[in-house]
Design a protein around this motif. Structure first.
Motif, mmCIF file in Angstrom:
data_model
loop_
_atom_site.group_PDB
_atom_site.id
_atom_site.type_symbol
_atom_site.label_atom_id
_atom_site.label_comp_id
_atom_site.label_asym_id
_atom_site.label_seq_id
_atom_site.Cartn_x
_atom_site.Cartn_y
_atom_site.Cartn_z
ATOM 1 N N TRP A 63 32.840 18.368 -10.024
ATOM 2 C CA TRP A 63 34.033 19.199 -9.914
ATOM 3 C C TRP A 63 34.803 19.121 -11.215
ATOM 4 N N SER A 64 35.239 20.249 -11.688
ATOM 5 C CA SER A 64 36.032 20.299 -12.905
ATOM 6 C C SER A 64 37.497 20.066 -12.555
ATOM 7 N N ALA A 65 38.168 19.274 -13.357
ATOM 8 C CA ALA A 65 39.593 19.035 -13.143
ATOM 9 C C ALA A 65 40.435 20.221 -13.615
ATOM 10 N N MET A 66 39.821 21.126 -14.368
ATOM 11 C CA MET A 66 40.564 22.227 -14.973
ATOM 12 C C MET A 66 40.627 23.474 -14.097
ATOM 13 N N ASP A 67 39.663 23.671 -13.222
ATOM 14 C CA ASP A 67 39.639 24.877 -12.398
ATOM 15 C C ASP A 67 38.865 24.582 -11.107
ATOM 16 N N PRO A 68 38.856 25.519 -10.188
ATOM 17 C CA PRO A 68 38.181 25.252 -8.913
ATOM 18 C C PRO A 68 36.658 25.321 -8.996
ATOM 19 N N GLY A 69 36.100 25.618 -10.156
ATOM 20 C CA GLY A 69 34.647 25.728 -10.290
ATOM 21 C C GLY A 69 33.982 24.388 -10.510
ATOM 22 N N ARG A 70 32.710 24.452 -10.818
ATOM 23 C CA ARG A 70 31.925 23.255 -11.072
ATOM 24 C C ARG A 70 31.639 23.159 -12.564
ATOM 25 N N GLN A 71 31.584 21.944 -13.053
ATOM 26 C CA GLN A 71 31.246 21.698 -14.444
ATOM 27 C C GLN A 71 29.825 21.133 -14.497
ATOM 28 N N ARG A 72 29.017 21.640 -15.421
ATOM 29 C CA ARG A 72 27.639 21.166 -15.557
ATOM 30 C C ARG A 72 27.514 20.253 -16.767
ATOM 31 N N ALA A 73 26.705 19.220 -16.592
ATOM 32 C CA ALA A 73 26.284 18.362 -17.694
ATOM 33 C C ALA A 73 24.765 18.462 -17.751
ATOM 34 N N ILE A 74 24.256 18.958 -18.867
ATOM 35 C CA ILE A 74 22.821 19.174 -19.025
ATOM 36 C C ILE A 74 22.303 18.223 -20.091
ATOM 37 N N GLN A 75 21.190 17.579 -19.793
ATOM 38 C CA GLN A 75 20.486 16.781 -20.789
ATOM 39 C C GLN A 75 19.152 17.470 -21.042
ATOM 40 N N LEU A 76 18.941 17.872 -22.291
ATOM 41 C CA LEU A 76 17.744 18.602 -22.681
ATOM 42 C C LEU A 76 16.913 17.756 -23.625
ATOM 43 N N ASN A 77 15.641 17.583 -23.305
ATOM 44 C CA ASN A 77 14.733 16.829 -24.164
ATOM 45 C C ASN A 77 14.189 17.728 -25.266
ATOM 46 N N VAL A 78 14.164 17.186 -26.478
ATOM 47 C CA VAL A 78 13.559 17.847 -27.627
ATOM 48 C C VAL A 78 12.721 16.790 -28.338
ATOM 49 N N ALA A 79 11.412 17.010 -28.406
ATOM 50 C CA ALA A 79 10.524 16.064 -29.075
ATOM 51 C C ALA A 79 10.190 16.585 -30.467
ATOM 52 N N LEU A 80 10.339 15.735 -31.452
ATOM 53 C CA LEU A 80 9.972 16.044 -32.827
ATOM 54 C C LEU A 80 8.724 15.237 -33.159
ATOM 55 N N LEU A 81 7.669 15.917 -33.570
ATOM 56 C CA LEU A 81 6.404 15.254 -33.866
ATOM 57 C C LEU A 81 6.036 15.466 -35.325
ATOM 58 N N ALA A 82 5.510 14.414 -35.940
ATOM 59 C CA ALA A 82 4.949 14.512 -37.286
ATOM 60 C C ALA A 82 3.626 13.755 -37.279
ATOM 61 N N ARG A 83 2.551 14.474 -37.570
ATOM 62 C CA ARG A 83 1.212 13.871 -37.594
ATOM 63 C C ARG A 83 0.757 13.704 -39.036
ATOM 64 N N ARG A 84 0.158 12.567 -39.304
ATOM 65 C CA ARG A 84 -0.399 12.307 -40.628
ATOM 66 C C ARG A 84 -1.755 11.642 -40.449
ATOM 67 N N GLY A 85 -2.795 12.313 -40.886
ATOM 68 C CA GLY A 85 -4.149 11.783 -40.758
ATOM 69 C C GLY A 85 -4.407 10.564 -41.612
ATOM 70 N N ASP A 86 -3.599 10.386 -42.663
ATOM 71 C CA ASP A 86 -3.792 9.244 -43.550
ATOM 72 C C ASP A 86 -3.123 7.972 -43.029
ATOM 73 N N GLY A 87 -2.422 8.063 -41.905
ATOM 74 C CA GLY A 87 -1.769 6.899 -41.320
ATOM 75 C C GLY A 87 -0.466 6.513 -41.997
ATOM 76 N N ASP A 88 0.089 7.381 -42.835
ATOM 77 C CA ASP A 88 1.334 7.089 -43.548
ATOM 78 C C ASP A 88 2.515 7.201 -42.578
ATOM 79 N N VAL A 89 2.783 6.109 -41.893
ATOM 80 C CA VAL A 89 3.830 6.098 -40.877
ATOM 81 C C VAL A 89 5.203 6.346 -41.492
ATOM 82 N N ALA A 90 5.449 5.854 -42.683
ATOM 83 C CA ALA A 90 6.751 6.050 -43.322
ATOM 84 C C ALA A 90 7.009 7.529 -43.605
ATOM 85 N N ALA A 91 5.993 8.239 -44.089
ATOM 86 C CA ALA A 91 6.142 9.673 -44.371
ATOM 87 C C ALA A 91 6.384 10.451 -43.082
#
Length: 149
Positions: A63-91
Motif C-alpha cells: 500500500w502506498s502512503a501517498m494515495d489509495p493505490g498500490r506501490q510496486r517494487a520490482i527486482q529485475l535480473n540482468v546478467a552480464l557475461l564475458a567469455r574469453r577462450g584464453d582464460g584471461d579472467v582479469a580481462a
C-alpha cells in the motif's frame, strides 16, 4: 501507471541496444544466446544461470502512503557475461564491470528508463568467475531495483 516486469524488460532492452559502450555485446530479452558469436552479453530478464531456474525477476506490492493505490517494487535480473577462450579472467572481469558502468550511467541519466512513474537503480551485484578447459566465462549478475511512483 502500472508498470510490471514485461514493460520494464522491454524498456531496458530497447535502451541498452542503443548504447555505444555495448555495441559489441549481444543485448537480449532473456536467455537468447544462439545465433551470434559475440563474446560479451547483456541478458535482461535472466540470471545467467544455465542450470538454475531462469529467474527473470520478482514483483512485490504494498500500500502506498501517498494515495489509495498500490506501490510496486520490482527486482529485475540482468546478467552480464564475458567469455574469453584464453582464460584471461582479469580481462573478462574488467569487461563485465565496463558493461555495468554503461548500465549504471543509463540509469543515472534516466532512472525511469523512459517509463513514466518508475525509478530504477542497481541494487546489488554478484560476481561469478568459473573456468574450464574451454576458457573463462565471467558473469556479473545485476539486480535492478525499481519502484513505481
Amino acid at each position: 501507471m502500472n508498470i510490471d516486469l514485461p514493460e520494464l524488460i522491454a524498456a531496458l532492452v530497447g535502451r541498452l541496444r542503443t548504447e555505444e559502450g555495448l555495441a559489441d555485446a549481444g543485448v537480449t530479452d532473456g536467455p537468447q544466446l544462439t545465433g551470434s558469436d559475440s563474446a560479451d552479453w547483456v541478458l535482461v530478464g535472466f540470471d545467467g544461470d544455465q542450470d538454475g531456474e531462469y529467474l527473470a525477476g520478482t514483483t512485490e506490492e504494498d500500500w502506498s502512503a501517498m494515495d489509495p493505490g498500490r506501490q510496486r517494487a520490482i527486482q529485475l535480473n540482468v546478467a552480464l557475461l564475458a567469455r574469453r577462450g584464453d582464460g584471461d579472467v582479469a580481462a573478462a572481469r574488467t569487461r563485465v564491470y565496463e558493461m555495468a558502468r554503461v548500465i549504471r550511467s543509463v540509469l543515472y541519466a534516466d532512472p525511469g528508463i523512459g517509463l513514466d512513474g518508475a525509478l530504477c537503480a542497481i541494487g546489488s551485484t554478484t560476481l561469478h568467475q568459473p573456468q574450464s578447459t574451454s576458457g573463462v566465462q565471467v558473469r556479473l549478475l545485476l539486480t535492478l531495483v525499481c519502484r513505481t511512483i
